[in-house]
Design a protein around this motif. Structure first.
Motif, mmCIF file in Angstrom:
data_model
loop_
_atom_site.group_PDB
_atom_site.id
_atom_site.type_symbol
_atom_site.label_atom_id
_atom_site.label_comp_id
_atom_site.label_asym_id
_atom_site.label_seq_id
_atom_site.Cartn_x
_atom_site.Cartn_y
_atom_site.Cartn_z
ATOM 1 N N ARG A 64 2.822 -5.574 -17.348
ATOM 2 C CA ARG A 64 1.837 -5.358 -16.286
ATOM 3 C C ARG A 64 2.436 -4.536 -15.154
ATOM 4 O O ARG A 64 1.817 -3.586 -14.645
ATOM 5 N N SER A 106 -6.658 -5.615 -22.381
ATOM 6 C CA SER A 106 -5.560 -6.060 -21.511
ATOM 7 C C SER A 106 -4.190 -5.958 -22.161
ATOM 8 O O SER A 106 -3.245 -6.618 -21.727
ATOM 9 N N HIS A 108 -1.258 -4.367 -21.975
ATOM 10 C CA HIS A 108 -0.540 -3.476 -21.063
ATOM 11 C C HIS A 108 0.457 -2.599 -21.816
ATOM 12 O O HIS A 108 1.111 -3.042 -22.748
ATOM 13 N N ASP A 144 -6.878 -5.016 -13.167
ATOM 14 C CA ASP A 144 -5.469 -4.628 -13.244
ATOM 15 C C ASP A 144 -5.344 -3.254 -13.893
ATOM 16 O O ASP A 144 -6.044 -2.944 -14.867
#
Length: 408
Positions: A64, A106, A108, A144
């Motif tokens: 992340r 998600s 990353h 994010d």
């Protein structure tokens, strides 16, 4: 009026001089009456430099936070380009992935685009602006920042072209197009006039670094008109399309990939479901597997070997080690002293003897083959890391892909 998406790689915008040169090309396209969306990579070696900075702080940073760091490179590029285009007298705006509405999953550092809200881009285009978008990035459902993996700016460009129903997607690089081999390794390599989506997808997946493989997949799925050309000249480049002239060439290209590793899960039980356990674990961790070989076995056990991207080696080995009891294996071995050498061509599907010619070329060059994988349009061999270039040269020569004629 045509809508054109242009993507420029890091080397094309590596310094102020090149930024201005690209800006002039963009403005030239715009002044012909076109709407223009531009996708940029980070300048030069910026991404590598950011990775090195991260390693100075933490040798194993979270993915992340790596996305948070690496996404800054493209932000620099788009803002500088907006300044350059404004200097040339055109209206423009720079937008980050999240401002464009690029929503991803998600995972990353290897995220996939799930959808794009093209409304902001359309509004800016309708106001007569050149829209400059940061490649390689998006956001997940939490907001994010995510990145799409190396070469992800190509995927951004094609995805935007698909969403906007663009008339053309131009991928600008520091080479003149798609070649039969890397011309830095094989000086006699020829530039292709065109190549099919399927052939290009295989080449991109097998190590050719001109296009990101997911960008080609998107172009095929949404029938995006795509051309690869140099940002340093006005050459025609290579057209990537549904059907190329397959009868003209048996083999379209030879490529290699050194950024791989081989992993072997040792002495797994010879019972149904073991392979499923291994590869389900890898799939759930978003670890891509390529060549797979299962040994004949010893007694009631056998070894299962496969190749992965080198940057996922540590993660893969740790995952297997933690699940040895669940898998029913004795251990895991690995090496990154390997390379994958491949040939690709739709014309090989109905021509026997292609594999024999490839293996013969490697044998004559005294190169040992460790693993083999085939499909209708490609053959891949695993060889020693330090023999990859030699292998490409030998195979390229065996199939007669070199010629004084530079474009086919």
């Amino acid at each position: 009026m045509a809508l054109i998406v242009q993507k420029y790689g890091g080397s094309s915008v590596a310094n102020a001089e090149r930024v201005m040169r690209v800006a002039e090309r963009i403005v030239e396209t715009y002044n012909k009456g076109n709407q223009v969306v531009v996708v940029l990579s980070a300048q030069g070696d910026t991404t590598d430099e950011l990775i090195d900075k991260a390693k100075e702080i933490n040798s194993n940073p979270s993915k992340r936070e790596m996305d948070m760091l690496l996404s800054t490179g493209e932000q620099i590029s788009i803002s500088l380009m907006a300044m350059a285009i404004a200097k040339l007298g055109c209206k423009c705006i720079s937008l980050l992935g999240q401002q464009v509405g690029i929503l991803t999953d998600s995972f990353h550092t290897h995220a996939r685009i799930e959808r794009i809200d093209g409304e902001r881009m359309r509004e800016e285009l309708n106001q007569g602006k050149i829209v400059i978008v940061a490649g390689f990035q998006g956001v997940n459902e939490k907001g994010d920042i995510t990145t799409l993996g190396r070469g992800g700016s190509d995927t951004t460009a094609v995805a935007l072209a698909a969403v906007l129903n663009a008339d053309l997607c131009e991928i600008y690089t520091d080479v003149d197009g798609i070649f039969t081999a890397d011309p830095r390794i094989v000086p006699g390599a020829r530039k292709l006039k065109d190549i099919s989506y399927d052939e290009m997808l295989e080449l991109a997946s097998l190590g050719a670094r001109v296009l990101h493989n997911r960008s080609v997949e998107l172009a095929k799925n949404y029938n995006v008109n795509m051309v690869v050309r140099s940002s340093l000249n006005n050459g025609n480049g290579t057209l990537v399309k549904e059907v190329a002239e397959v009868e003209k060439m048996l083999i379209k290209g030879v490529t290699y990939d050194k950024d791989i590793a081989r992993v072997s899960v040792m002495a797994v039980r010879d019972i149904p479901g073991v392979a499923f356990k291994i590869f389900k674990l890898l799939a759930d961790a978003d670890i891509n597997v390529d060549i797979i070989v299962q040994s004949i076995g010893r007694g009631d056990t056998k070894d299962i070997s496969f190749t992965i991207d080198r940057d996922q080696l540590t993660e893969t080995v740790d995952l297997i080690n933690k699940n040895l009891d669940y898998i029913g294996a004795s251990g895991v071995n690995f090496t990154h002293d390997v390379a994958k050498v491949s040939i690709v061509g739709a014309g090989m599907a109905n021509h026997p003897g292609v594999a024999a010619d490839m293996f013969g070329a490697l044998a004559d060059a005294d190169i040992n083959i460790h693993m083999i994988s085939t499909s209708d349009i490609k053959i891949s061999c695993l060889v020693r890391w330090d023999e990859a270039e030699k292998a490409v040269q030998a195979i390229h020569e065996r199939f007669g892909l070199g010629s004084p004629v530079q474009e086919i």
